[in-house]
Design a protein around this motif. Sequence first.
Motif, PDB file in Angstrom:
ATOM      1  N   THR A 247       5.198 -35.297  29.133  1.00 11.26           N
ATOM      2  CA  THR A 247       4.271 -35.595  30.218  1.00 11.26           C
ATOM      3  C   THR A 247       3.654 -36.965  29.954  1.00 11.26           C
ATOM      4  OG1 THR A 247       3.800 -33.238  30.398  1.00 11.26           O
ATOM      5  CG2 THR A 247       2.315 -34.742  31.547  1.00 11.26           C
ATOM      6  N   VAL A 248       3.906 -37.901  30.868  1.00 15.12           N
ATOM      7  CA  VAL A 248       3.520 -39.297  30.697  1.00 15.12           C
ATOM      8  C   VAL A 248       2.521 -39.692  31.773  1.00 15.12           C
ATOM      9  CG1 VAL A 248       4.367 -41.669  30.602  1.00 15.12           C
ATOM     10  CG2 VAL A 248       5.800 -39.806  29.755  1.00 15.12           C
ATOM     11  N   GLY A 249       1.421 -40.300  31.362  1.00 20.12           N
ATOM     12  CA  GLY A 249       0.470 -40.877  32.300  1.00 20.12           C
ATOM     13  C   GLY A 249       0.800 -42.352  32.478  1.00 20.12           C
ATOM     14  N   VAL A 250       0.821 -42.804  33.728  1.00 21.11           N
ATOM     15  CA  VAL A 250       1.158 -44.192  34.033  1.00 21.11           C
ATOM     16  C   VAL A 250       0.000 -44.814  34.799  1.00 21.11           C
ATOM     17  CG1 VAL A 250       2.791 -45.721  35.184  1.00 21.11           C
ATOM     18  CG2 VAL A 250       3.607 -43.592  34.153  1.00 21.11           C
ATOM     19  N   ALA A 251      -0.559 -45.883  34.255  1.00 20.15           N
ATOM     20  CA  ALA A 251      -1.651 -46.591  34.934  1.00 20.15           C
ATOM     21  C   ALA A 251      -1.149 -47.198  36.231  1.00 20.15           C
ATOM     22  CB  ALA A 251      -2.223 -47.670  34.024  1.00 20.15           C
ATOM     23  N   ASP A 252      -2.015 -47.188  37.232  1.00 20.90           N
ATOM     24  CA  ASP A 252      -1.664 -47.696  38.566  1.00 20.90           C
ATOM     25  C   ASP A 252      -1.081 -49.101  38.539  1.00 20.90           C
ATOM     26  OD1 ASP A 252      -2.619 -45.397  39.890  1.00 20.90           O
ATOM     27  OD2 ASP A 252      -4.660 -46.177  39.904  1.00 20.90           O
ATOM     28  N   ALA A 253      -1.565 -49.938  37.645  1.00 21.72           N
ATOM     29  CA  ALA A 253      -1.190 -51.353  37.646  1.00 21.72           C
ATOM     30  C   ALA A 253       0.169 -51.640  37.019  1.00 21.72           C
ATOM     31  CB  ALA A 253      -2.261 -52.168  36.922  1.00 21.72           C
ATOM     32  N   VAL A 254       0.758 -50.672  36.346  1.00 22.45           N
ATOM     33  CA  VAL A 254       2.026 -50.910  35.646  1.00 22.45           C
ATOM     34  C   VAL A 254       3.187 -50.824  36.631  1.00 22.45           C
ATOM     35  CG1 VAL A 254       3.554 -50.094  33.808  1.00 22.45           C
ATOM     36  CG2 VAL A 254       1.084 -49.960  33.519  1.00 22.45           C
ATOM     37  N   PRO A 255       4.032 -51.853  36.697  1.00 20.57           N
ATOM     38  CA  PRO A 255       5.195 -51.811  37.589  1.00 20.57           C
ATOM     39  C   PRO A 255       6.126 -50.652  37.228  1.00 20.57           C
ATOM     40  CG  PRO A 255       4.820 -54.053  36.812  1.00 20.57           C
ATOM     41  CD  PRO A 255       3.917 -53.150  36.021  1.00 20.57           C
ATOM     42  N   LYS A 256       6.565 -49.948  38.237  1.00 13.07           N
ATOM     43  CA  LYS A 256       7.374 -48.750  38.009  1.00 13.07           C
ATOM     44  C   LYS A 256       8.738 -49.074  37.399  1.00 13.07           C
ATOM     45  CE  LYS A 256       3.856 -46.830  39.431  1.00 13.07           C
ATOM     46  NZ  LYS A 256       2.853 -47.614  38.782  1.00 13.07           N
ATOM     47  N   LEU A 257       9.272 -50.249  37.627  1.00 16.44           N
ATOM     48  CA  LEU A 257      10.534 -50.632  37.010  1.00 16.44           C
ATOM     49  C   LEU A 257      10.367 -50.717  35.487  1.00 16.44           C
ATOM     50  CD1 LEU A 257      13.479 -51.427  37.256  1.00 16.44           C
ATOM     51  CD2 LEU A 257      12.758 -53.785  37.620  1.00 16.44           C
TER      52      LEU A 257
ATOM     53  N   ALA B  42      -7.109 -36.906  26.280  1.00 12.57           N
ATOM     54  CA  ALA B  42      -8.077 -36.286  25.375  1.00 12.57           C
ATOM     55  C   ALA B  42      -8.013 -34.766  25.446  1.00 12.57           C
ATOM     56  CB  ALA B  42      -9.486 -36.773  25.692  1.00 12.57           C
ATOM     57  N   THR B  43      -7.650 -34.219  26.609  1.00 14.77           N
ATOM     58  CA  THR B  43      -7.568 -32.760  26.761  1.00 14.77           C
ATOM     59  C   THR B  43      -6.147 -32.246  26.530  1.00 14.77           C
ATOM     60  OG1 THR B  43      -7.181 -32.900  29.148  1.00 14.77           O
ATOM     61  CG2 THR B  43      -9.482 -32.720  28.401  1.00 14.77           C
ATOM     62  N   HIS B  44      -5.283 -33.125  26.060  1.00 14.19           N
ATOM     63  CA  HIS B  44      -3.882 -32.788  25.759  1.00 14.19           C
ATOM     64  C   HIS B  44      -3.070 -32.411  26.993  1.00 14.19           C
ATOM     65  CE1 HIS B  44      -4.815 -33.030  21.517  1.00 14.19           C
ATOM     66  NE2 HIS B  44      -5.869 -32.289  21.755  1.00 14.19           N
ATOM     67  N   ALA B  45      -3.511 -32.875  28.176  1.00 16.57           N
ATOM     68  CA  ALA B  45      -2.730 -32.663  29.395  1.00 16.57           C
ATOM     69  C   ALA B  45      -1.598 -33.686  29.479  1.00 16.57           C
ATOM     70  CB  ALA B  45      -3.630 -32.759  30.626  1.00 16.57           C
ATOM     71  N   LEU B  46      -1.707 -34.782  28.735  1.00 13.84           N
ATOM     72  CA  LEU B  46      -0.672 -35.818  28.675  1.00 13.84           C
ATOM     73  C   LEU B  46      -0.214 -35.980  27.234  1.00 13.84           C
ATOM     74  CD1 LEU B  46      -2.251 -38.643  30.898  1.00 13.84           C
ATOM     75  CD2 LEU B  46      -0.485 -37.012  31.564  1.00 13.84           C
ATOM     76  N   ASP B  47       1.050 -36.359  27.084  1.00 15.54           N
ATOM     77  CA  ASP B  47       1.582 -36.641  25.753  1.00 15.54           C
ATOM     78  C   ASP B  47       1.403 -38.104  25.372  1.00 15.54           C
ATOM     79  OD1 ASP B  47       2.601 -34.006  25.252  1.00 15.54           O
ATOM     80  OD2 ASP B  47       4.190 -34.460  26.689  1.00 15.54           O
ATOM     81  N   VAL B  48       1.453 -38.988  26.365  1.00 17.09           N
ATOM     82  CA  VAL B  48       1.382 -40.429  26.124  1.00 17.09           C
ATOM     83  C   VAL B  48       0.943 -41.114  27.418  1.00 17.09           C
ATOM     84  CG1 VAL B  48       3.795 -40.872  26.715  1.00 17.09           C
ATOM     85  CG2 VAL B  48       2.663 -42.364  25.094  1.00 17.09           C
ATOM     86  N   ILE B  49       0.389 -42.317  27.269  1.00 13.13           N
ATOM     87  CA  ILE B  49      -0.010 -43.127  28.432  1.00 13.13           C
ATOM     88  C   ILE B  49       0.684 -44.471  28.339  1.00 13.13           C
ATOM     89  CG2 ILE B  49      -1.911 -44.348  29.570  1.00 13.13           C
ATOM     90  CD1 ILE B  49      -3.785 -42.180  28.608  1.00 13.13           C
ATOM     91  N   ILE B  50       1.176 -44.935  29.475  1.00 15.01           N
ATOM     92  CA  ILE B  50       1.708 -46.298  29.590  1.00 15.01           C
ATOM     93  C   ILE B  50       0.702 -47.065  30.439  1.00 15.01           C
ATOM     94  CG2 ILE B  50       3.570 -47.748  30.462  1.00 15.01           C
ATOM     95  CD1 ILE B  50       5.463 -45.373  30.010  1.00 15.01           C
ATOM     96  N   SER B  51       0.132 -48.115  29.856  1.00 18.00           N
ATOM     97  CA  SER B  51      -0.921 -48.867  30.528  1.00 18.00           C
ATOM     98  C   SER B  51      -0.697 -50.355  30.347  1.00 18.00           C
ATOM     99  CB  SER B  51      -2.281 -48.467  29.947  1.00 18.00           C
ATOM    100  OG  SER B  51      -3.323 -49.177  30.576  1.00 18.00           O
ATOM    101  N   ASP B  52      -1.362 -51.137  31.177  1.00 17.73           N
ATOM    102  CA  ASP B  52      -1.262 -52.591  31.090  1.00 17.73           C
ATOM    103  C   ASP B  52      -2.365 -53.187  30.214  1.00 17.73           C
ATOM    104  OD1 ASP B  52      -3.225 -51.860  32.944  1.00 17.73           O
ATOM    105  OD2 ASP B  52      -3.011 -53.729  34.058  1.00 17.73           O
ATOM    106  N   ALA B  53      -3.218 -52.327  29.647  1.00 16.19           N
ATOM    107  CA  ALA B  53      -4.323 -52.808  28.806  1.00 16.19           C
ATOM    108  C   ALA B  53      -4.623 -51.758  27.739  1.00 16.19           C
ATOM    109  CB  ALA B  53      -5.565 -53.051  29.669  1.00 16.19           C
TER     110      ALA B  53
END
Length: 79
Positions: free
Chosen positions: A16-26, A59-70
Amino acid sequence: METLRGRAPGRPLQLTVGVADAVPKLIVYRLLRPAVQGPEPVHLLCREGSAERLLAELATHALDVIISDAPAPPTVRVK
């Protein structure tokens, strides 16, 4: 072994991956492609949102990792 890992036999791993809005999907696609093309089947679930919301889910373990631009702000206390 799959039963000992808490996974039903024959079921794919879930990532389960969280993706920040600003990160290009490609870019997200290219970063995650090796995970789904690996030797074991992987069920990939992506959630898009603001960095603050994604950090709260991490923090609540709903995601395994986050991809962010910052990077996470220093005030965030997620380990």
